[in-house]
Design an enzyme around this catalytic site. Sequence first.
Site, PDB file in Angstrom:
ATOM      1  N   HIS A 266      -7.756   1.934  -4.560  1.00 34.11           N
ATOM      2  CA  HIS A 266      -8.644   1.956  -3.337  1.00 34.11           C
ATOM      3  C   HIS A 266      -9.644   2.718  -3.308  1.00 34.11           C
ATOM      4  O   HIS A 266      -9.421   3.851  -2.494  1.00 34.11           O
ATOM      5  CB  HIS A 266      -7.948   1.042  -1.729  1.00 34.11           C
ATOM      6  CG  HIS A 266      -9.443   0.956  -0.846  1.00 34.11           C
ATOM      7  ND1 HIS A 266      -8.792   1.058   0.491  1.00 34.11           N
ATOM      8  CD2 HIS A 266     -10.471   1.292  -0.740  1.00 34.11           C
ATOM      9  CE1 HIS A 266     -10.094   0.675   1.126  1.00 34.11           C
ATOM     10  NE2 HIS A 266     -10.817   0.655   0.773  1.00 34.11           N
TER      11      HIS A 266
ATOM     12  N   GLY B  92       0.472  -2.081   4.181  1.00 36.44           N
ATOM     13  CA  GLY B  92       1.725  -0.247   4.321  1.00 36.44           C
ATOM     14  C   GLY B  92       2.343  -1.106   4.766  1.00 36.44           C
ATOM     15  O   GLY B  92       4.030  -0.978   4.237  1.00 36.44           O
TER      16      GLY B  92
ATOM     17  N   MET C 248     -12.266  -4.867   4.913  1.00 43.34           N
ATOM     18  CA  MET C 248     -10.950  -4.275   5.526  1.00 43.34           C
ATOM     19  C   MET C 248     -11.249  -4.625   6.780  1.00 43.34           C
ATOM     20  O   MET C 248     -12.129  -5.361   7.692  1.00 43.34           O
ATOM     21  CB  MET C 248     -11.789  -3.027   5.559  1.00 43.34           C
ATOM     22  CG  MET C 248     -11.251  -2.048   4.716  1.00 43.34           C
ATOM     23  SD  MET C 248      -9.558  -1.509   3.746  1.00 43.34           S
ATOM     24  CE  MET C 248      -9.208  -0.391   4.913  1.00 43.34           C
TER      25      MET C 248
ATOM     26  N   ASP D   7      -6.900  -5.644   3.804  1.00 39.02           N
ATOM     27  CA  ASP D   7      -6.007  -4.330   3.975  1.00 39.02           C
ATOM     28  C   ASP D   7      -7.088  -3.928   5.418  1.00 39.02           C
ATOM     29  O   ASP D   7      -7.389  -3.699   5.995  1.00 39.02           O
ATOM     30  CB  ASP D   7      -6.776  -3.476   2.875  1.00 39.02           C
ATOM     31  CG  ASP D   7      -7.024  -2.794   2.222  1.00 39.02           C
ATOM     32  OD1 ASP D   7      -7.143  -1.419   1.608  1.00 39.02           O
ATOM     33  OD2 ASP D   7      -5.268  -2.668   3.433  1.00 39.02           O
ATOM     34  N   GLY D   8      -5.389  -3.994   6.140  1.00 41.84           N
ATOM     35  CA  GLY D   8      -5.301  -2.955   7.417  1.00 41.84           C
ATOM     36  C   GLY D   8      -4.706  -3.526   8.535  1.00 41.84           C
ATOM     37  O   GLY D   8      -5.284  -5.064   8.608  1.00 41.84           O
ATOM     38  N   GLY D   9      -3.547  -3.589   8.683  1.00 46.33           N
ATOM     39  CA  GLY D   9      -3.166  -3.887   9.144  1.00 46.33           C
ATOM     40  C   GLY D   9      -2.153  -5.675   9.449  1.00 46.33           C
ATOM     41  O   GLY D   9      -1.704  -6.650   9.802  1.00 46.33           O
TER      42      GLY D   9
ATOM     43  N   ASP E 274      -4.350   3.844  -1.775  1.00 52.56           N
ATOM     44  CA  ASP E 274      -5.273   4.209  -0.856  1.00 52.56           C
ATOM     45  C   ASP E 274      -5.886   6.016  -1.011  1.00 52.56           C
ATOM     46  O   ASP E 274      -4.781   7.125  -1.065  1.00 52.56           O
ATOM     47  CB  ASP E 274      -5.552   4.011   0.059  1.00 52.56           C
ATOM     48  CG  ASP E 274      -5.106   2.476   0.664  1.00 52.56           C
ATOM     49  OD1 ASP E 274      -3.904   2.701   1.453  1.00 52.56           O
ATOM     50  OD2 ASP E 274      -6.035   2.212   0.376  1.00 52.56           O
TER      51      ASP E 274
ATOM     52  N   MET F  50      -8.282   9.007  -0.370  1.00 53.80           N
ATOM     53  CA  MET F  50      -8.782   9.221   1.047  1.00 53.80           C
ATOM     54  C   MET F  50     -10.100  10.805   0.561  1.00 53.80           C
ATOM     55  O   MET F  50      -8.808  11.719   0.526  1.00 53.80           O
ATOM     56  CB  MET F  50      -8.376   8.984   1.959  1.00 53.80           C
ATOM     57  CG  MET F  50      -8.081   7.920   2.521  1.00 53.80           C
ATOM     58  SD  MET F  50      -7.126   7.893   3.550  1.00 53.80           S
ATOM     59  CE  MET F  50      -6.535   6.167   3.694  1.00 53.80           C
TER      60      MET F  50
ATOM     61  N   PHE G   5      -6.208   5.647   8.384  1.00 56.94           N
ATOM     62  CA  PHE G   5      -4.206   5.371   8.533  1.00 56.94           C
ATOM     63  C   PHE G   5      -3.750   4.937   7.990  1.00 56.94           C
ATOM     64  O   PHE G   5      -3.939   3.247   9.298  1.00 56.94           O
ATOM     65  CB  PHE G   5      -3.652   6.432   9.965  1.00 56.94           C
ATOM     66  CG  PHE G   5      -4.463   7.888   9.293  1.00 56.94           C
ATOM     67  CD1 PHE G   5      -5.528   8.182  10.246  1.00 56.94           C
ATOM     68  CD2 PHE G   5      -3.359   8.305   9.213  1.00 56.94           C
ATOM     69  CE1 PHE G   5      -5.886   9.735  10.692  1.00 56.94           C
ATOM     70  CE2 PHE G   5      -4.068  10.028   8.979  1.00 56.94           C
ATOM     71  CZ  PHE G   5      -5.149  10.758   9.289  1.00 56.94           C
ATOM     72  N   GLY G   6      -2.612   4.162   8.139  1.00 58.48           N
ATOM     73  CA  GLY G   6      -1.762   2.793   7.732  1.00 58.48           C
ATOM     74  C   GLY G   6      -1.030   2.812   9.505  1.00 58.48           C
ATOM     75  O   GLY G   6      -1.529   3.344  10.305  1.00 58.48           O
ATOM     76  N   GLY G   7      -0.783   1.493   9.384  1.00 59.77           N
ATOM     77  CA  GLY G   7       0.100   1.312  11.327  1.00 59.77           C
ATOM     78  C   GLY G   7      -1.139   0.700  12.231  1.00 59.77           C
ATOM     79  O   GLY G   7      -0.687   0.303  13.138  1.00 59.77           O
TER      80      GLY G   7
ATOM     81  N   MET H  25     -12.057   5.910  -0.999  1.00 61.32           N
ATOM     82  CA  MET H  25     -12.305   6.046  -0.026  1.00 61.32           C
ATOM     83  C   MET H  25     -12.697   7.340   0.066  1.00 61.32           C
ATOM     84  O   MET H  25     -12.576   8.317   0.624  1.00 61.32           O
ATOM     85  CB  MET H  25     -11.771   5.534   1.291  1.00 61.32           C
ATOM     86  CG  MET H  25     -10.826   4.351   1.772  1.00 61.32           C
ATOM     87  SD  MET H  25      -9.399   3.982   2.686  1.00 61.32           S
ATOM     88  CE  MET H  25      -8.690   4.062   1.387  1.00 61.32           C
TER      89      MET H  25
ATOM     90  N   HIS I 123      -1.091  -1.545  -4.066  1.00 60.27           N
ATOM     91  CA  HIS I 123      -2.360  -1.146  -3.369  1.00 60.27           C
ATOM     92  C   HIS I 123      -2.431   0.593  -3.455  1.00 60.27           C
ATOM     93  O   HIS I 123      -1.715   1.316  -2.154  1.00 60.27           O
ATOM     94  CB  HIS I 123      -3.076  -1.464  -2.409  1.00 60.27           C
ATOM     95  CG  HIS I 123      -4.172  -1.062  -1.298  1.00 60.27           C
ATOM     96  ND1 HIS I 123      -5.626  -1.961  -1.887  1.00 60.27           N
ATOM     97  CD2 HIS I 123      -4.481  -0.644  -1.163  1.00 60.27           C
ATOM     98  CE1 HIS I 123      -5.728  -1.356  -1.304  1.00 60.27           C
ATOM     99  NE2 HIS I 123      -5.593  -0.773  -0.386  1.00 60.27           N
TER     100      HIS I 123
ATOM    101  N   SER J 124       0.451  -1.479  -0.429  1.00 60.95           N
ATOM    102  CA  SER J 124       0.126  -0.434  -0.073  1.00 60.95           C
ATOM    103  C   SER J 124       1.150   1.109  -0.062  1.00 60.95           C
ATOM    104  O   SER J 124       1.913   1.572   1.380  1.00 60.95           O
ATOM    105  CB  SER J 124      -0.639  -0.067   1.054  1.00 60.95           C
ATOM    106  OG  SER J 124      -1.397   1.132   1.214  1.00 60.95           O
TER     107      SER J 124
HETATM  108  C1  DX5 Z   1      -5.616   2.674   5.226  1.00 65.69           C
HETATM  109  C2  DX5 Z   1      -6.054   2.101   3.918  1.00 65.69           C
HETATM  110  C3  DX5 Z   1      -5.230   1.003   4.359  1.00 65.69           C
HETATM  111  C4  DX5 Z   1      -3.145   1.114   5.131  1.00 65.69           C
HETATM  112  C5  DX5 Z   1      -2.964  -0.532   4.984  1.00 65.69           C
HETATM  113  O1  DX5 Z   1      -6.458   2.010   6.132  1.00 65.69           O
HETATM  114  O2  DX5 Z   1      -6.752   0.807   3.216  1.00 65.69           O
HETATM  115  O3  DX5 Z   1      -4.372  -0.136   3.108  1.00 65.69           O
HETATM  116  O4  DX5 Z   1      -2.752   2.088   4.314  1.00 65.69           O
HETATM  117  O5  DX5 Z   1      -1.715   0.230   5.702  1.00 65.69           O
HETATM  118  P1  DX5 Z   1      -1.082  -0.975   7.065  1.00 65.69           P
HETATM  119  O6  DX5 Z   1      -1.010  -2.432   5.877  1.00 65.69           O
HETATM  120  O7  DX5 Z   1       0.269  -0.305   7.472  1.00 65.69           O
HETATM  121  O8  DX5 Z   1      -1.934  -1.275   7.827  1.00 65.69           O
HETATM  122 ZN    ZN Z   2      -6.807   0.497   1.298  1.00 62.56          ZN
END
Ligand code: DX5
Ligand code: ZN
Length: 219
Positions: free
Chosen positions: A65, A196, A136, A174-176, A34, A36, A142-144, A67, A32, A7
């Site tokens: 993606h 990500g 999701m 997607d996510g974590g 994102d 937003m 946010f990532g992380g 959002m 990927h 990501s």
């Molecule tokens: C926001 C995005 C995810 C995010 C994933 O949540 O949709 O794609 O960037 O990042 P990580 O893998 O760090 O959770």
């Molecule tokens: Zn995403």
Amino acid sequence: MIKIAPSALAVDFTKLGEEIKSADNSGADWHHLDIMDGHFVPNISFGPALVKTINKISDLYLDVHLMLSEPEKYFEDFKNAGADAITFHIEVHPDPREHLQTITNLGIQAGISLNPDATAEQVIPYLEYCDLLLVMSVFPWFGGQSCIGSSLDTIAQCRKYIDENNLQCLISVDGGVSPENAQTIIDAGADVLVMGSAFYKSSERKKIVESVHRLKRNK
Ligand code: DX5
Ligand code: ZN
């Protein structure tokens, strides 16, 4: 083979070109991306111009993606910027059929995404119209963040439906997502892992990709 989709939200943007090339050279399958709007989700990320830049740098499949509160306004912009797939949220369009068809008519792949508090029942009626289902495992902003366990049930229910009905829809998560929870997520039914922070914060990116490509689903 299980696919990995780094990501780009997690890249060091001061070195965007190097980071994208690093993902390509690591053997990753997709990028990927994102998008937003600061309305559907609290964060604002980037738009078609950056997708176009990444499309110039990389030949990988671009998994966009959206959002966004009004994703349908931007399908054509992202297709023209180089998107190979566009995914939008079921929370915005509970009956996504018309918009899935619009994306398909643009000649690219179409997908829907659902947040962790949505249910498999909300998306299952539409999986026959989808090339991709993006589950999701965090609330997108946010990532992380860390992966929310309840998403595993959603993945498993959708996997069962897709297999029982011989549908072509890929399940992406997607996510974590990280090398530590990848096997669990794949066993639940994922085909694609969006990664990500776990990918871009690592100096062992090629090793991460190779480890994901070796993973198999334990039925
Ligand atoms: C926001 C995005 C995810 C995010 C994933 O949540 O949709 O794609 O960037 O990042 P990580 O893998 O760090 O959770
Ligand atoms: Zn995403």
